[in-house]
Design an enzyme around this catalytic site. Structure first.
Site, PDB file in Angstrom:
ATOM      1  N   ASP A  66      -8.473  11.866  -0.221  1.00 40.19           N
ATOM      2  CA  ASP A  66      -7.712  12.142  -1.443  1.00 40.19           C
ATOM      3  C   ASP A  66      -8.360  11.475  -2.653  1.00 40.19           C
ATOM      4  OD1 ASP A  66      -7.075   9.513  -0.826  1.00 40.19           O
ATOM      5  OD2 ASP A  66      -5.025   9.951  -0.233  1.00 40.19           O
ATOM      6  N   ASN A 133       7.369   5.819   2.871  1.00 37.11           N
ATOM      7  CA  ASN A 133       8.270   6.985   2.972  1.00 37.11           C
ATOM      8  C   ASN A 133       7.747   8.021   3.974  1.00 37.11           C
ATOM      9  OD1 ASN A 133       6.125   8.139   1.653  1.00 37.11           O
ATOM     10  ND2 ASN A 133       7.242   8.725  -0.185  1.00 37.11           N
ATOM     11  N   HIS A 135       4.641   9.287   4.076  1.00 36.05           N
ATOM     12  CA  HIS A 135       3.584  10.190   3.624  1.00 36.05           C
ATOM     13  C   HIS A 135       2.245   9.905   4.316  1.00 36.05           C
ATOM     14  CE1 HIS A 135       2.527   7.389  -0.005  1.00 36.05           C
ATOM     15  NE2 HIS A 135       1.621   7.225   0.915  1.00 36.05           N
ATOM     16  N   GLU A 140       3.736  14.168   0.530  1.00 36.21           N
ATOM     17  CA  GLU A 140       4.984  13.422   0.396  1.00 36.21           C
ATOM     18  C   GLU A 140       6.102  14.143   1.165  1.00 36.21           C
ATOM     19  OE1 GLU A 140       5.082  10.554  -0.953  1.00 36.21           O
ATOM     20  OE2 GLU A 140       3.978  10.424  -2.830  1.00 36.21           O
TER      21      GLU A 140
HETATM   22  C1  F6R Z   1      -4.651   6.628   0.139  1.00 37.23           C
HETATM   23  C2  F6R Z   1      -3.781   7.206   1.175  1.00 37.23           C
HETATM   24  C3  F6R Z   1      -2.332   6.829   1.222  1.00 37.23           C
HETATM   25  C4  F6R Z   1      -2.164   5.452   1.863  1.00 37.23           C
HETATM   26  C5  F6R Z   1      -0.699   5.055   2.007  1.00 37.23           C
HETATM   27  C6  F6R Z   1      -0.544   3.649   2.555  1.00 37.23           C
HETATM   28  O1  F6R Z   1      -5.963   7.123   0.256  1.00 37.23           O
HETATM   29  O2  F6R Z   1      -4.228   7.936   2.005  1.00 37.23           O
HETATM   30  O3  F6R Z   1      -1.616   7.803   1.921  1.00 37.23           O
HETATM   31  O4  F6R Z   1      -2.748   5.451   3.124  1.00 37.23           O
HETATM   32  O5  F6R Z   1      -0.054   5.146   0.777  1.00 37.23           O
HETATM   33  O6  F6R Z   1      -1.107   2.763   1.633  1.00 37.23           O
HETATM   34  P1  F6R Z   1      -1.350   1.218   1.977  1.00 37.23           P
HETATM   35  O7  F6R Z   1      -2.421   1.164   2.995  1.00 37.23           O
HETATM   36  O8  F6R Z   1      -1.786   0.611   0.669  1.00 37.23           O
HETATM   37  O9  F6R Z   1      -0.056   0.681   2.482  1.00 37.23           O
END
Ligand code: F6R
Length: 243
Positions: A66, A133, A135, A140
């Site tokens: 992403d 949440n 995702h 989302e």
């Molecule tokens: C970012 C991504 C997001 C994160 C998720 C958890 O490239 O893929 O889906 O993996 O928001 O983020 P952290 O690891 O910061 O808790």
């Protein structure tokens, strides 16, 4: 789906690194697609250390899951994360990297461009993290399971965690992101999901113990054999099976 329960963040990062390393050692032209955020920071460190110690990545292609919509050098951008946590530290090594351009003027064209790259370089590994949440990437809650690459609008919860992760003000915090959809995520040969910390425990419980539902995007992965999940004790602490 295969699940490894590990003790802590260190062990999780090492196990994830070993899985990625074994693909790089085994494949002639490995393709590794990484994600960013707090969770993979130690994995990136382990990866850099191994490359500096001669893990050969000359035939490896690195891709991304992403990218935030915004300038490519913004503190929160995936391009900058890759640069600071990986590529700046392995400057003299040759490898191939292709990231998403979050600053593209024409977002539809950028999506088409990256989808072509995904076709050209079939991924051996797609790394994922888990949002509180549920995702994955920026899929989302409510995103249909047939989603393909799109520009996602973050939920309030995700905006808050980006803000906290990169210590941003409200105005600086991005609220949109290019993301691979479920369909592209699942095209990878192996999907590797890392989950660490007590703040993820509720999401892990919903993921593994509730119904598969679009309200909990990660639950969709339960249908697939090519998914490996690594969960540390804190993240697993609310699971019935852990009691
Ligand atoms: C970012 C991504 C997001 C994160 C998720 C958890 O490239 O893929 O889906 O993996 O928001 O983020 P952290 O690891 O910061 O808790």
């Amino acid at each position: 789906m295969k699940i490894y329960f590990v003790k802590d963040y260190e062990e999780l990062s090492q196990k994830a690194f070993e899985i990625i390393e074994s693909v790089i050692l085994d494949k002639e032209y490995p393709v590794i697609s990484l994600n960013t955020g707090g969770t993979p920071r130690q994995l990136f460190k382990n990866f850099v250390k191994a490359i500096q110690n001669d893990l050969d990545i000359t035939r490896t292609t690195l891709l991304t899951l992403d990218e935030y919509v915004g300038p490519s050098d913004a503190v929160y951008s995936v391009q900058r994360y890759f640069k600071e946590n990986l590529t700046d530290q392995i400057e003299d090594k040759f490898y191939h990297i292709d990231l998403i351009h979050g600053d593209a003027n024409n977002q539809d064209e950028e999506i088409k461009r990256y989808q072509k790259i995904l076709q050209k370089y079939p991924r051996d590994i797609q790394l994922l993290g888990l949002g509180t949440n549920g995702h994955i990437g920026a899929n989302e809650p409510g995103t249909p399971f047939n989603s393909t690459m799109f520009v996602s609008k973050h939920t309030k919860e995700t905006i808050e965690s980006t803000k906290k992760e990169y210590k941003l003000s409200d105005e600086e915090t991005p609220n949109e992101m290019f993301t691979l959809g479920f369909q592209e995520i699942l095209q990878a040969k192996n999907i590797l999901l890392l989950v660490s910390g007590r703040h993820k425990a509720k999401a892990v419980k919903t993921f593994l113990e509730d119904n598969i539902s679009e309200n909990c995007p990660v639950s969709y992965l339960r249908n697939y054999d090519n998914v490996t999940v690594i969960i540390d004790e804190d993240a697993a602490s609310l699971l019935d099976l852990e009691k």
